[in-house]
Structure formats: C-alpha cells, structure tokens
Design an enzyme around this catalytic site. Sequence first.
Site, PDB file in Angstrom:
ATOM      1  N   SER A   1      10.549  13.120  -6.379  1.00  0.00           N
ATOM      2  CA  SER A   1      11.367  12.709  -7.238  1.00  0.00           C
ATOM      3  C   SER A   1      12.069  13.415  -7.769  1.00  0.00           C
ATOM      4  O   SER A   1      13.616  13.147  -8.084  1.00  0.00           O
ATOM      5  CB  SER A   1      10.657  11.524  -8.601  1.00  0.00           C
TER       6      SER A   1
ATOM      7  N   THR B   1       3.838   8.584 -13.125  1.00  0.00           N
ATOM      8  CA  THR B   1       3.023   8.159 -12.044  1.00  0.00           C
ATOM      9  C   THR B   1       1.753   8.705 -12.611  1.00  0.00           C
ATOM     10  O   THR B   1       1.793   9.433 -14.051  1.00  0.00           O
ATOM     11  CB  THR B   1       3.491   9.408 -11.038  1.00  0.00           C
TER      12      THR B   1
ATOM     13  N   LYS C   1       0.269   5.259 -15.081  1.00  0.00           N
ATOM     14  CA  LYS C   1       0.939   4.029 -14.619  1.00  0.00           C
ATOM     15  C   LYS C   1       0.320   2.802 -15.624  1.00  0.00           C
ATOM     16  O   LYS C   1       1.410   1.547 -16.323  1.00  0.00           O
ATOM     17  CB  LYS C   1       1.090   3.542 -13.879  1.00  0.00           C
TER      18      LYS C   1
ATOM     19  N   ASP D   1       7.838  -0.056  -6.901  1.00  0.00           N
ATOM     20  CA  ASP D   1       6.625  -0.314  -5.637  1.00  0.00           C
ATOM     21  C   ASP D   1       6.894  -0.979  -4.933  1.00  0.00           C
ATOM     22  O   ASP D   1       7.073  -1.201  -3.533  1.00  0.00           O
ATOM     23  CB  ASP D   1       5.606   0.664  -6.565  1.00  0.00           C
TER      24      ASP D   1
ATOM     25  N   ALA E   1      -7.320  -2.073  -0.886  1.00  0.00           N
ATOM     26  CA  ALA E   1      -7.392  -3.231  -2.284  1.00  0.00           C
ATOM     27  C   ALA E   1      -7.193  -2.543  -3.477  1.00  0.00           C
ATOM     28  O   ALA E   1      -7.953  -2.223  -4.402  1.00  0.00           O
ATOM     29  CB  ALA E   1      -8.310  -4.070  -2.327  1.00  0.00           C
TER      30      ALA E   1
ATOM     31  N   ARG F   1     -12.795  -1.818   1.625  1.00  0.00           N
ATOM     32  CA  ARG F   1     -14.300  -1.295   2.361  1.00  0.00           C
ATOM     33  C   ARG F   1     -14.865  -1.991   1.070  1.00  0.00           C
ATOM     34  O   ARG F   1     -16.097  -2.575   1.139  1.00  0.00           O
ATOM     35  CB  ARG F   1     -14.279  -0.128   2.173  1.00  0.00           C
TER      36      ARG F   1
ATOM     37  N   TYR G   1       2.764   9.019   3.621  1.00  0.00           N
ATOM     38  CA  TYR G   1       4.111   9.232   3.753  1.00  0.00           C
ATOM     39  C   TYR G   1       3.828  10.996   4.367  1.00  0.00           C
ATOM     40  O   TYR G   1       4.698  11.760   5.160  1.00  0.00           O
ATOM     41  CB  TYR G   1       4.936   8.786   3.524  1.00  0.00           C
TER      42      TYR G   1
ATOM     43  N   GLY H   1       6.067   5.757   6.302  1.00  0.00           N
ATOM     44  CA  GLY H   1       6.266   5.252   4.271  1.00  0.00           C
ATOM     45  C   GLY H   1       6.863   5.357   3.798  1.00  0.00           C
ATOM     46  O   GLY H   1       7.664   5.865   2.673  1.00  0.00           O
TER      47      GLY H   1
HETATM   48  P1  ATR Z   1      -3.807   3.816  -4.614  1.00  0.00           P
HETATM   49  O1  ATR Z   1      -3.495   3.434  -5.691  1.00  0.00           O
HETATM   50  O2  ATR Z   1      -3.089   4.772  -4.350  1.00  0.00           O
HETATM   51  O3  ATR Z   1      -3.756   2.296  -3.670  1.00  0.00           O
HETATM   52  P2  ATR Z   1      -6.661   4.301  -4.654  1.00  0.00           P
HETATM   53  O4  ATR Z   1      -6.320   2.755  -5.757  1.00  0.00           O
HETATM   54  O5  ATR Z   1      -7.811   5.411  -4.201  1.00  0.00           O
HETATM   55  O6  ATR Z   1      -5.041   4.330  -4.139  1.00  0.00           O
HETATM   56  O7  ATR Z   1      -7.318   3.659  -3.058  1.00  0.00           O
HETATM   57  C1  ATR Z   1      -7.252   3.969  -1.842  1.00  0.00           C
HETATM   58  C2  ATR Z   1      -7.597   2.238  -1.062  1.00  0.00           C
HETATM   59  O8  ATR Z   1      -8.352   2.908  -0.115  1.00  0.00           O
HETATM   60  C3  ATR Z   1      -8.767   1.920  -1.338  1.00  0.00           C
HETATM   61  O9  ATR Z   1      -8.636   0.393  -0.327  1.00  0.00           O
HETATM   62  C4  ATR Z   1     -10.293   2.522  -0.770  1.00  0.00           C
HETATM   63  O10 ATR Z   1     -11.036   1.611  -0.560  1.00  0.00           O
HETATM   64  P3  ATR Z   1     -12.100   1.443  -1.877  1.00  0.00           P
HETATM   65  O11 ATR Z   1     -11.613   0.473  -2.937  1.00  0.00           O
HETATM   66  O12 ATR Z   1     -13.062   0.718  -1.184  1.00  0.00           O
HETATM   67  O13 ATR Z   1     -12.335   2.856  -2.283  1.00  0.00           O
HETATM   68  C5  ATR Z   1      -9.184   3.137   0.300  1.00  0.00           C
HETATM   69  N1  ATR Z   1     -10.559   3.980   1.228  1.00  0.00           N
HETATM   70  C6  ATR Z   1     -10.853   5.130   1.027  1.00  0.00           C
HETATM   71  N2  ATR Z   1     -10.888   5.964   1.600  1.00  0.00           N
HETATM   72  C7  ATR Z   1     -11.558   4.816   2.168  1.00  0.00           C
HETATM   73  C8  ATR Z   1     -11.977   4.859   3.598  1.00  0.00           C
HETATM   74  N3  ATR Z   1     -12.840   6.186   4.019  1.00  0.00           N
HETATM   75  N4  ATR Z   1     -12.340   3.974   4.039  1.00  0.00           N
HETATM   76  C9  ATR Z   1     -12.120   3.163   4.204  1.00  0.00           C
HETATM   77  N5  ATR Z   1     -11.130   2.599   2.981  1.00  0.00           N
HETATM   78  C10 ATR Z   1     -11.376   3.663   1.943  1.00  0.00           C
END
Ligand code: ATR
Length: 286
Positions: A19, A64, A68, A105, A135, A159, A228, A249
């Site tokens: 930033s 960040t 947040k 965002d 998610a 997942r 990105y 991204g």
């Molecule tokens: P951010 O806030 O940047 O979105 P996060 O909250 O850590 O980061 O979310 C990471 C996302 O990547 C989640 O959707 C996570 O799935 P889970 O909610 O089941 O943890 C997903 N993710 C990370 N590693 C993964 C993997 N090996 N396979 C499938 N999904 C994965």
Amino acid sequence: MADSKQAFVTGYPIKHSRSPLIHNYWLQRYGIEGSYRAIENSPDSFPQFLKTLHEQGLRGGNVTIPHKEVAFSLCLKRDAAAEAIGAVNTLWFDGDNILNGGNTDAYGFAANLDAQMPDWDAGRDGAKTALVLGAGGASRAVLYALLQRGFEKIILINRTIERAQALADHFGERVEAHGWDKAQGFVGRADVIINTTSLGMSGHGEVQDFPLDLSHAKSGTLATDIVYIPLETPFLAQARAAGLRCVDGLGMLLHQAVPGFEHWFGVRPDVTDELRQIILADILKA
Ligand code: ATR
C-alpha cells in the site's frame, strides 16, 4: 509537515504491505504534499492506536490482517459494504470529526473487472450465475460485490461446508452453499468463476493442478483470482489453458486503494498501467 496530509496502513506484520508504494506513487503523480506510511500495531496496541489518530496527526488509513474486524467494532460510522462484509479496511474522519470505517475490497474487485473486462457482469443469457470458490474473509467481499451487481445465483463452494453455509445464511437466498464434491457440476453453468481460496498462493504449499476441470465451462466464461502472488495462479493457468477469459488479482489491490486516497488527499486517483508495472516489479524482486 505539521499541516500536511498524513495517512497510514497498519497490520501485524505490516512490512510486506504494498500500500505505501501505491499511495506514494499517487502522491507524487498528483503533486500532493502528504505522506502515507506503514505503522505496525500488535492486537494489543491497535485499539489505542485508533483512539489517538487525531493526536498523531493522521487523517485516516488502511487496516489489514488481523485488525479488520476490531476496526469494524471500534469505528463510530460504517459504510454499507463494511456492514455487509463485517470488516473495515479503510478509515477516515468525516466533516464532524467522526471516525468512519469502510470496506473497499468489494469495490476493488468489481472495479478491476470493469476496467479489464467491461461486460463481465452483463450475463450472456439473461440470468447471471457466479461460481465462487472459498468462504474466507475475501469471499465475503466478492459475494457482496456480485450481489450488488445483480447476480441472480451464486454457487459458493468451500472445503468446510459450515463456513459456506454461514455466508449463504448471511447473504440470503441468492447464495447457495456446497462442498467441493459438487463444484464440478456447476462449472458449465457459471458466467463468472472466482477463486478466493489460498490454493496456489505463494507460501501456502505447492499446487500443481487446481482441483477443478474448467474445460466444460461455457464459452466466454470469465475466470478471476483474488490472489496476485503468483500473478498467474494454478487456477488462472488452468482457466487460460481451457480458453476462458482471465483477469488476475493485482488490479483488485490497486483499485481497492482508490476510495481511501480520495478520502485523505482529496483527489480520486487513476489506476494506471505505470502503477501496475511498479507493483509488479516490486513483487518480482521480493
Ligand atoms: P481469506 O480471509 O484471505 O479469504 P481464509 O479465511 O484463511 O483467508 O480463507 C482461505 C480459504 O481458502 C478458505 O475458503 C479455505 O477453506 P476452509 O474454509 O475449508 O479452510 C480455503 N482453502 C485453504 N486451503 C485449502 C485447501 N487445501 N483446499 C481447499 N480449500 C482451501
């Protein structure tokens, strides 16, 4: 410097934030006397930091990870995006000196696609359908943007199905939650496919093949990633090989910075190719 305009980005850690590079580029480009700097705050020091922004001569700034959600709870007014997403990434004082919190965002996500692929939200056969992978926090901003742009159906894959279901409950009936076992069946129905997972993100383990076959996507389907680093994620590489239209991204990072700069420095800045090249060069040398 006492009267000059000063803003910040804070997080924990903060040294990798790009930033300052973005905002200092704009300060120079528009000849504004001001500064934008990274200030590290631990979770312990962050609330006090926010309470003393005025005393520190700061007009506002960016927040960040991991602050947040705390920023959301500590600011006195919030914009609609922050309310819907549940997180604040931009702070500024309004005319009454009230600390406002916004979330840029979702704006950044949509503005990047508007710039790179202007018809991205047109919906080629009437109803607009999106397939969103992941998610987490970033997914919330993407869902909000898609709903604002009139997507009728958003398939949300995660997942951990409970996390996807919680977001579907929060954002309403246009969002439908499923596990990865159902993802493949939705590829051919989507106009836009968005990866918000950290799969393929640099430093999060090697991913050779993204776990989705994109070859059955409709022609003209747009694929975009919010990650990105690397610029070409395994998801985008696979999408490109399958002939999808791709947007990386990096533009989201650049566009999400625009509203904050305007709040603090009074100019709405342009996202230029020169800025993109500067940030790209910085990423490549890291
Ligand atoms: P951010 O806030 O940047 O979105 P996060 O909250 O850590 O980061 O979310 C990471 C996302 O990547 C989640 O959707 C996570 O799935 P889970 O909610 O089941 O943890 C997903 N993710 C990370 N590693 C993964 C993997 N090996 N396979 C499938 N999904 C994965």
